[in-house]
Enzyme design. Structure first.
Site, short mmCIF file in Angstrom:
data_model
loop_
_atom_site.label_atom_id
_atom_site.label_comp_id
_atom_site.label_asym_id
_atom_site.label_seq_id
_atom_site.Cartn_x
_atom_site.Cartn_y
_atom_site.Cartn_z
N ASP A 138 0.83 -1.21 0.00
CA ASP A 138 0.00 0.00 0.00
C ASP A 138 0.87 1.26 0.00
OD1 ASP A 138 -2.35 1.45 0.05
OD2 ASP A 138 -2.63 1.29 2.22
N CYS A 192 -18.98 -13.13 -8.45
CA CYS A 192 -20.07 -12.35 -7.85
C CYS A 192 -21.44 -12.77 -8.39
CB CYS A 192 -19.86 -10.85 -8.11
SG CYS A 192 -18.61 -10.12 -7.04
N CYS A 202 -24.51 -0.56 1.05
CA CYS A 202 -23.65 0.61 1.27
C CYS A 202 -24.49 1.78 1.78
CB CYS A 202 -22.95 0.99 -0.04
SG CYS A 202 -22.03 2.54 0.13
N CYS A 218 -17.69 7.63 0.00
CA CYS A 218 -17.35 6.45 0.80
C CYS A 218 -16.95 6.86 2.22
CB CYS A 218 -16.23 5.69 0.11
SG CYS A 218 -15.64 4.26 1.05
N CYS A 248 -19.60 -3.03 3.17
CA CYS A 248 -19.71 -3.76 1.89
C CYS A 248 -18.95 -5.07 1.90
CB CYS A 248 -19.29 -2.89 0.71
SG CYS A 248 -17.63 -2.23 0.81
#
Ligand code: B12
Ligand code: SF4
Ligand code: SF4
Length: 353
Positions: A138, A192, A202, A218, A248
């Protein structure tokens, strides 16, 4: 090419990755994967919000060969971080802080960077002269989920998270970009199907389309990345989220029985004070105390000032009128900061109606 000359195989790398404590390891070619191109449109639509670093590093993020011109391979690594603790969506107490699971324990950047460095040292020693590699967790201009998908670690779900078939999505990603030629794994396939649970759950509509997240909506962005004032129109949607958001992922069927962290379980256990704390208890701590609590944790990214800003909003949303007194009476330096004070005023007004 040095890697093949030295005879290192993908199986050798995977064995060594496991030795260093990585739960998942796969190999992706350093190639022009089609998903990398979505970044440009995402940025053009303004979905990065104030995350200027995403714009500044866009060219490099489009292809790891911009980061390391000799790159042939991306060794994608996954570290599970799930622990035996309830999901935020299981709590019906708006007075308790929701803090993202990934931030409960030690800072993953620090824990995983040590393992990456050890793996990089091993590669350097085995491959010999001519080896080139870069290791990131990251921390680099890399679209980590795309390479992880192409390395077979999992697929990018409609919630945009990388989901592993066996382990779910509570996974930290990291990678070593290098000039070794290694046999690539097959990319993971999207599982999915017709499911839309993440989009439906969400709280802010940030998943504007399947696989597309607008950061400016978000809660993870609003509570961690946004540096200034949280727009008034969005404060109600924050609910009890004091730092980040897991909704989520919590509703995703692939996380219903997701694997627990094995290799590093101790590192990700919640620190005392971050294990389902009451919002008011966190708010009422002294600045020094909060600084100590955040030291060595991923939450230090937001710092005490922004944590107080978030706590004020969440307390305002808690519906607990008694909390207004706690907000007003606590007098620490960061409580007097104009940014925090403005959010406190909003919360007090909301609580006292
Ligand atoms: C910027 C960023 C954020 C931003 C934006 C998130 C986002 N979705 O982009 C914010 C602050 C909102 C955020 C939040 C979170 N983050 Co974050 N974040 C990053 C970061 C630094 C870059 C991500 C990026 O490149 N985004 C650019 C956009 C374009 O990518 P994308 O939304 O993932 O979209 C991809 C696909 O969906 C697809 N796509 C896009 N549009 C379309 C359209 C169609 C039709 C199709 C088919 C596909 C498609 O292409 C894109 C390929 O990159 C990465 C680290 C890294 N260097 O990669 C961590 C990272 C993604 N974050 C991580 C985590 C843990 C989180 C949170 C869970 C933290 C939390 N609990 O609060 C949340 C999860 C929110 C979510 N649902 O994604 C982990 C995810 C691990 C995993 N298993 O997936 C990462 C990989 C860090 C790490 N090293 O572990 N994050
Ligand atoms: S992290 Fe929370 S706010 Fe962000 S997309 Fe997921 S559910 Fe929505
Ligand atoms: S909740 Fe459903 S649609 Fe969303 S990521 Fe999980 S499986 Fe995919």
């Amino acid at each position: 090419m040095p890697g093949t000359a030295a005879g290192i195989t993908a199986a050798d790398v995977k064995r060594q990755a496991a030795v260093q404590g990585f739960d998942l390891c796969g190999i992706a070619p350093a190639a022009a994967h089609p998903e990398l191109a979505f970044l440009r449109e995402w940025l053009d639509r303004g979905y990065a919000g104030e995350m200027g670093y995403m714009h500044r590093s866009a060219e490099r993020r489009m292809d790891v060969r911009q980061v390391l011109p000799s790159a042939r391979t991306v060794i994608a690594l996954g570290t599970l971080y799930n622990t035996e603790r309830p999901y935020s969506t299981d709590s019906d107490d708006p007075r308790r802080a929701a803090i993202a699971r990934y931030a409960w324990g030690d800072d993953y950047h620090v824990v995983i960077q040590k393992r990456l460095d050890a793996l990089l040292d091993w590669l350097r020693a085995e491959a010999g002269a001519g080896f080139e590699g870069r290791a990131y967790v990251d921390t680099g201009p890399v679209q980590e989920r795309v390479y992880a998908q192409h390395a077979g670690l999992g697929w990018i779900g409609k919630n945009t998270c990388l989901i592993n078939f066996d382990a779910g999505s509570w996974i930290f990603l990291s990678e070593i970009i290098c000039n070794l030629e290694l046999d690539a794994d097959a990319p993971s396939l999207d599982q999915c199907g017709a499911c839309t649970r993440c989009l439906d759950a969400c709280p802010t509509g940030a998943l504007v389309d399947p696989y597309v997240l607008d950061s400016t909506k978000c809660l993870s962005y609003l509570t961690i990345e946004l540096k200034g004032s949280i727009p008034a129109a969005q404060r109600d949607t924050i609910g009890e989220h004091a730092y980040g958001c897991d909704v989520c992922q919590e509703v995703c069927p692939w996380n219903r029985s997701s694997s627990m962290a094995a290799s590093s379980a101790g590192a990700w256990q919640p620190r005392a004070g971050l294990d389902g704390p009451r919002l008011v208890d966190l708010w009422s701590r002294r600045d020094d105390d909060l600084r100590t609590l955040l030291k060595g944790s991923a939450m230090k990214r937001a710092g005490v000032r922004r944590l107080r800003r978030n706590l004020a909003v969440a307390i305002g949303n808690s519906g607990d009128p008694a909390a207004a007194d706690a907000l007003e009476s606590h007098d620490e330096e960061t409580c007097r900061d104009p940014l925090v004070a403005e959010h406190v005023a909003w919360a007090v007004e909301k609580l006292r109606g």
